[in-house]
Write a protein that holds these residues in place. Structure first.
Motif, PDB file in Angstrom:
ATOM      1  N   UNK A   1      28.569  39.613  -1.485  1.00 15.87           N
ATOM      2  CA  UNK A   1      28.772  38.807  -0.270  1.00 15.87           C
ATOM      3  C   UNK A   1      27.735  37.684  -0.203  1.00 15.87           C
ATOM      4  N   UNK A   2      26.482  38.029  -0.451  1.00 11.58           N
ATOM      5  CA  UNK A   2      25.403  37.038  -0.387  1.00 11.58           C
ATOM      6  C   UNK A   2      25.550  35.979  -1.469  1.00 11.58           C
ATOM      7  N   UNK A   3      25.997  36.386  -2.631  1.00 10.31           N
ATOM      8  CA  UNK A   3      26.198  35.432  -3.725  1.00 10.31           C
ATOM      9  C   UNK A   3      27.361  34.488  -3.399  1.00 10.31           C
ATOM     10  N   UNK A   4      28.456  35.028  -2.876  1.00  8.38           N
ATOM     11  CA  UNK A   4      29.601  34.206  -2.488  1.00  8.38           C
ATOM     12  C   UNK A   4      29.226  33.219  -1.387  1.00  8.38           C
ATOM     13  N   UNK A   5      28.294  33.610  -0.529  1.00  8.95           N
ATOM     14  CA  UNK A   5      27.847  32.736   0.564  1.00  8.95           C
ATOM     15  C   UNK A   5      26.868  31.671   0.088  1.00  8.95           C
ATOM     16  N   UNK A   6      26.404  31.806  -1.143  1.00  2.00           N
ATOM     17  CA  UNK A   6      25.438  30.848  -1.685  1.00  2.00           C
ATOM     18  C   UNK A   6      24.008  31.135  -1.258  1.00  2.00           C
ATOM     19  N   UNK A   7      23.751  32.343  -0.763  1.00  2.00           N
ATOM     20  CA  UNK A   7      22.428  32.688  -0.265  1.00  2.00           C
ATOM     21  C   UNK A   7      21.559  33.402  -1.297  1.00  2.00           C
ATOM     22  N   UNK A   8      22.185  33.861  -2.364  1.00  6.28           N
ATOM     23  CA  UNK A   8      21.470  34.652  -3.344  1.00  6.28           C
ATOM     24  C   UNK A   8      22.044  34.360  -4.730  1.00  6.28           C
ATOM     25  N   UNK A   9      21.184  34.376  -5.727  1.00  4.84           N
ATOM     26  CA  UNK A   9      21.619  34.204  -7.117  1.00  4.84           C
ATOM     27  C   UNK A   9      21.375  35.505  -7.862  1.00  4.84           C
ATOM     28  N   UNK A  10      22.347  35.858  -8.684  1.00  6.66           N
ATOM     29  CA  UNK A  10      22.232  37.055  -9.516  1.00  6.66           C
ATOM     30  C   UNK A  10      22.336  36.565 -10.962  1.00  6.66           C
TER      31      UNK A  10
ATOM     32  N   UNK B   1      14.772  41.113   1.924  1.00  5.85           N
ATOM     33  CA  UNK B   1      13.981  41.838   0.928  1.00  5.85           C
ATOM     34  C   UNK B   1      13.835  41.004  -0.339  1.00  5.85           C
ATOM     35  N   UNK B   2      14.936  40.444  -0.809  1.00  6.34           N
ATOM     36  CA  UNK B   2      14.903  39.630  -2.030  1.00  6.34           C
ATOM     37  C   UNK B   2      14.073  38.370  -1.803  1.00  6.34           C
ATOM     38  N   UNK B   3      14.221  37.741  -0.657  1.00  5.67           N
ATOM     39  CA  UNK B   3      13.460  36.521  -0.363  1.00  5.67           C
ATOM     40  C   UNK B   3      11.963  36.820  -0.310  1.00  5.67           C
ATOM     41  N   UNK B   4      11.609  37.977   0.218  1.00  7.26           N
ATOM     42  CA  UNK B   4      10.198  38.334   0.353  1.00  7.26           C
ATOM     43  C   UNK B   4       9.566  38.670  -0.992  1.00  7.26           C
ATOM     44  N   UNK B   5      10.306  39.326  -1.859  1.00  2.00           N
ATOM     45  CA  UNK B   5       9.718  39.810  -3.100  1.00  2.00           C
ATOM     46  C   UNK B   5      10.226  39.090  -4.342  1.00  2.00           C
TER      47      UNK B   5
ATOM     48  N   UNK C   1      18.265  32.936  11.179  1.00  2.00           N
ATOM     49  CA  UNK C   1      18.538  34.299  11.622  1.00  2.00           C
ATOM     50  C   UNK C   1      17.314  34.905  12.314  1.00  2.00           C
ATOM     51  N   UNK C   2      16.136  34.634  11.794  1.00  2.00           N
ATOM     52  CA  UNK C   2      14.912  35.135  12.445  1.00  2.00           C
ATOM     53  C   UNK C   2      14.753  34.539  13.838  1.00  2.00           C
TER      54      UNK C   2
ATOM     55  N   UNK D   1      19.418  27.741   0.390  1.00  5.20           N
ATOM     56  CA  UNK D   1      20.334  27.981   1.516  1.00  5.20           C
ATOM     57  C   UNK D   1      20.090  29.367   2.119  1.00  5.20           C
ATOM     58  N   UNK D   2      19.805  30.341   1.276  1.00  3.74           N
ATOM     59  CA  UNK D   2      19.512  31.687   1.761  1.00  3.74           C
ATOM     60  C   UNK D   2      18.246  31.726   2.593  1.00  3.74           C
ATOM     61  N   UNK D   3      17.229  31.012   2.155  1.00  2.00           N
ATOM     62  CA  UNK D   3      15.967  30.966   2.917  1.00  2.00           C
ATOM     63  C   UNK D   3      16.161  30.240   4.255  1.00  2.00           C
ATOM     64  N   UNK D   4      16.961  29.190   4.250  1.00  2.00           N
ATOM     65  CA  UNK D   4      17.253  28.486   5.506  1.00  2.00           C
ATOM     66  C   UNK D   4      18.043  29.382   6.453  1.00  2.00           C
TER      67      UNK D   4
END
Length: 183
Positions: free
Chosen positions: A96-105, A67-71, A130-131, A122-125
């Protein structure tokens, strides 16, 4: 002399916890809700082996990331509203996503009271991998269906969901681009 087994011995009655064997045509076992629940169990079992351990992530976290990646640039509250998730659950998933390096807050420069969420490279990759894993999982799970049957099955599920959830009214995912990512 062979042991007659617990059901045949007079001193041992069948356990109350063990349900009697039911026909696969028992109405309870043929109900759509029961069958969907069994399908979900199958999907969870099969999905567990789809990605290596480092790539595994609970579907709700993947959905938040998609959702975050899309918008992009969404607040945690906006993600919660779009996905109809409890805000406290979204905060935990964002952690969890921030700790994984996939999302920034980060603090939103337009409103310092809120956090702005953005997917990292890294989150987009991760979402891309995953897709692809989800595509392979769906191919494996639904191999018994022809392409037309799978389309019809999908359409029927969407119709049921749309009746109860407006997000599915136009067969759209909760967030644009979040198609089949969570599986």
């Amino acid at each position: 002399m062979a042991d007659p087994g617990p059901a045949k011995r007079p001193d041992r009655a069948p356990s109350a916890a063990t349900p009697p064997a039911a026909s696969p045509y028992d109405p309870l076992l043929r109900g759509p809700a029961y069958l969907v629940a069994e399908l979900m169990k199958l999907i969870r079992r099969e999905a567990a082996g789809t990605l290596p351990g480092a790539e595994r992530m609970r579907p709700p976290a993947v959905l938040v990331l998609a959702c975050v990646a899309a918008e992009g640039g969404l607040s945690q509250r906006q993600v919660s509203e779009r996905l109809r998730m409890d805000p406290a659950d979204v905060v935990s998933l964002v952690d969890i996503l921030e700790e994984s390096g996939y999302l920034e807050r980060r603090r939103d420069p337009a409103d310092r009271r809120r956090y702005r969420l953005d997917a990292t490279e890294d989150g987009r990759l991760f979402l891309s991998r995953r897709r692809e894993a989800s595509r392979r999982l769906n191919q494996r799970l639904f191999a018994p269906l022809s392409p037309q049957e799978l389309e019809q099955f999908t359409d029927m599920i969407v119709r049921v969901l749309a009746r109860h959830d407006s997000r599915f009214a136009e067969f759209g995912p909760p967030c644009a681009g979040a198609d089949d990512t969570p599986a």
